[in-house]
Design a protein around this motif. Sequence first.
Motif, PDB file in Angstrom:
ATOM      1  N   GLY A  91       5.527   3.023  14.594  1.00  0.00           N
ATOM      2  CA  GLY A  91       5.714   1.410  14.576  1.00  0.00           C
ATOM      3  C   GLY A  91       5.796   0.939  12.680  1.00  0.00           C
ATOM      4  O   GLY A  91       5.578  -0.445  13.059  1.00  0.00           O
ATOM      5  N   THR A 144       8.665   0.047   4.096  1.00  0.00           N
ATOM      6  CA  THR A 144       8.789  -0.525   3.460  1.00  0.00           C
ATOM      7  C   THR A 144       9.629   0.146   1.818  1.00  0.00           C
ATOM      8  O   THR A 144       9.664  -0.089   0.778  1.00  0.00           O
ATOM      9  CB  THR A 144       7.639  -1.628   2.296  1.00  0.00           C
ATOM     10  OG1 THR A 144       6.648  -0.333   2.114  1.00  0.00           O
ATOM     11  CG2 THR A 144       6.722  -2.469   3.446  1.00  0.00           C
ATOM     12  N   GLU A 176      12.686   6.114  10.905  1.00  0.00           N
ATOM     13  CA  GLU A 176      12.422   7.330  11.563  1.00  0.00           C
ATOM     14  C   GLU A 176      13.516   7.651  12.538  1.00  0.00           C
ATOM     15  O   GLU A 176      13.536   8.447  12.952  1.00  0.00           O
ATOM     16  CB  GLU A 176      11.381   7.036  13.019  1.00  0.00           C
ATOM     17  CG  GLU A 176      10.213   7.691  12.936  1.00  0.00           C
ATOM     18  CD  GLU A 176       9.542   5.497  12.171  1.00  0.00           C
ATOM     19  OE1 GLU A 176      10.425   5.038  12.531  1.00  0.00           O
ATOM     20  OE2 GLU A 176       8.945   5.627  11.414  1.00  0.00           O
TER      21      GLU A 176
HETATM   22  P1  UTP Z   1       3.650   5.309   6.447  1.00  0.00           P
HETATM   23  O1  UTP Z   1       2.494   4.650   5.925  1.00  0.00           O
HETATM   24  O2  UTP Z   1       4.102   6.724   5.505  1.00  0.00           O
HETATM   25  O3  UTP Z   1       5.007   4.668   7.011  1.00  0.00           O
HETATM   26  O4  UTP Z   1       3.808   6.132   7.759  1.00  0.00           O
HETATM   27  P2  UTP Z   1       4.680   2.872   6.719  1.00  0.00           P
HETATM   28  O5  UTP Z   1       4.238   2.325   6.543  1.00  0.00           O
HETATM   29  O6  UTP Z   1       6.137   2.891   7.691  1.00  0.00           O
HETATM   30  O7  UTP Z   1       6.202   3.381   5.384  1.00  0.00           O
HETATM   31  P3  UTP Z   1       6.220   2.014   3.870  1.00  0.00           P
HETATM   32  O8  UTP Z   1       4.475   3.271   3.075  1.00  0.00           O
HETATM   33  O9  UTP Z   1       5.286   0.791   4.052  1.00  0.00           O
HETATM   34  O10 UTP Z   1       7.063   3.184   2.893  1.00  0.00           O
HETATM   35  C1  UTP Z   1       3.272   7.541   8.414  1.00  0.00           C
HETATM   36  C2  UTP Z   1       4.141   7.804   9.380  1.00  0.00           C
HETATM   37  O11 UTP Z   1       3.132   5.923  10.816  1.00  0.00           O
HETATM   38  C3  UTP Z   1       3.589   5.205  11.223  1.00  0.00           C
HETATM   39  C4  UTP Z   1       4.928   5.109  10.488  1.00  0.00           C
HETATM   40  O12 UTP Z   1       5.647   4.727  11.624  1.00  0.00           O
HETATM   41  C5  UTP Z   1       5.347   6.405   9.971  1.00  0.00           C
HETATM   42  O13 UTP Z   1       5.966   7.446  10.550  1.00  0.00           O
HETATM   43  N1  UTP Z   1       2.825   4.087  11.140  1.00  0.00           N
HETATM   44  C6  UTP Z   1       2.246   3.419   9.941  1.00  0.00           C
HETATM   45  C7  UTP Z   1       2.536   3.499  12.175  1.00  0.00           C
HETATM   46  O14 UTP Z   1       3.167   3.924  13.701  1.00  0.00           O
HETATM   47  N2  UTP Z   1       1.908   1.879  12.192  1.00  0.00           N
HETATM   48  C8  UTP Z   1       1.249   1.684  11.465  1.00  0.00           C
HETATM   49  O15 UTP Z   1       0.849   0.913  11.802  1.00  0.00           O
HETATM   50  C9  UTP Z   1       1.659   2.322  10.499  1.00  0.00           C
END
Ligand code: UTP
Length: 292
Positions: free
Chosen positions: A13, A17, A29
Amino acid sequence: MSNPVRKAVFPVGGLGTRFLPATKSLPKEMLPVVDKPLVQHAVEEARAAGIEEFIFVTGRGKTAIEDHFDRSAELRGLLEVRGRDDAVEAIEAWLPATGSVAYTRQREPLGLGHAVWCARHLVGDEPFAVLLADDLVVADPPCLSQMVDAYRRTGGNVVAVMEVPAGHVSRYGILDVASDMGRLVAARGLVEKPRVGSAPSRLAIIGRYILDPGIFDRLGNAAKGAGGEIQLTDALSAMLGSTPFHGFRYDGVRYDCGDKVGFLHANIALALARPDMGDEVREIVRDIARTL
Ligand code: UTP
């Protein structure tokens, strides 16, 4: 012997960014490593570890993931007409059985801990795995299979860990080690993203977990932690003392595919290892290296 871990949660989810503009309309993903989306790599790893139920915590703009794990009758029909049995195999052979995939939606990306908490009703009262698809782990046996074996001995919460350079500790959750038994490490604490120089060790948690369902109560009461997000590591810390907690040094190579350079690294490494293209890619890499 029956598998003690039957369910896996895939938090997908997040906003991704770091990969904008690619992730403006494409879920992070779904980015492919060579020709397979990151999330499919993770699901295949889970299945190899004996997981029977696959739970996705999705968010806005993530419907491509649901389509990917569904049958595409139209595409299948077109491929059959063209005699492309190989391609039919590529779109369907790996699909989990119908009814074994479930989706729930995280309404706001409030952090990894919050995403896991959103799966509480689908998981219920049993141990479960969490796999972050943007951490691609190449290992034989697969990383989660190694962890399930370790979990049979430890129970409780088990997190995959790797040694990172001292200058990188501020990017990870870091273990405070109580006793180091080689593959397994008993931890007395953990710190999310410590400052360089103040970390209790260099053992960093990567995106593979086996969790006790007691974590849901902790996550339900959790306050926002580092970065204003609900952190999984804070809930794990809160369980210390009442639930065994171990780090597991897996045998394998992890690529941080949430980061552009890590993602490119994974693509080059996996392409080089492919029998159908490795030689060609090796030539390209050599050519580029000659011009550096
Ligand atoms: P990350 O912190 O690497 O993902 O979370 P992000 O926030 O999507 O990426 P950036 O930092 O903005 O680029 C690791 C995993 O946890 C999920 C992300 O989709 C990713 O697979 N995640 C993270 C969630 O499902 N929900 C959230 O609120 C945050």
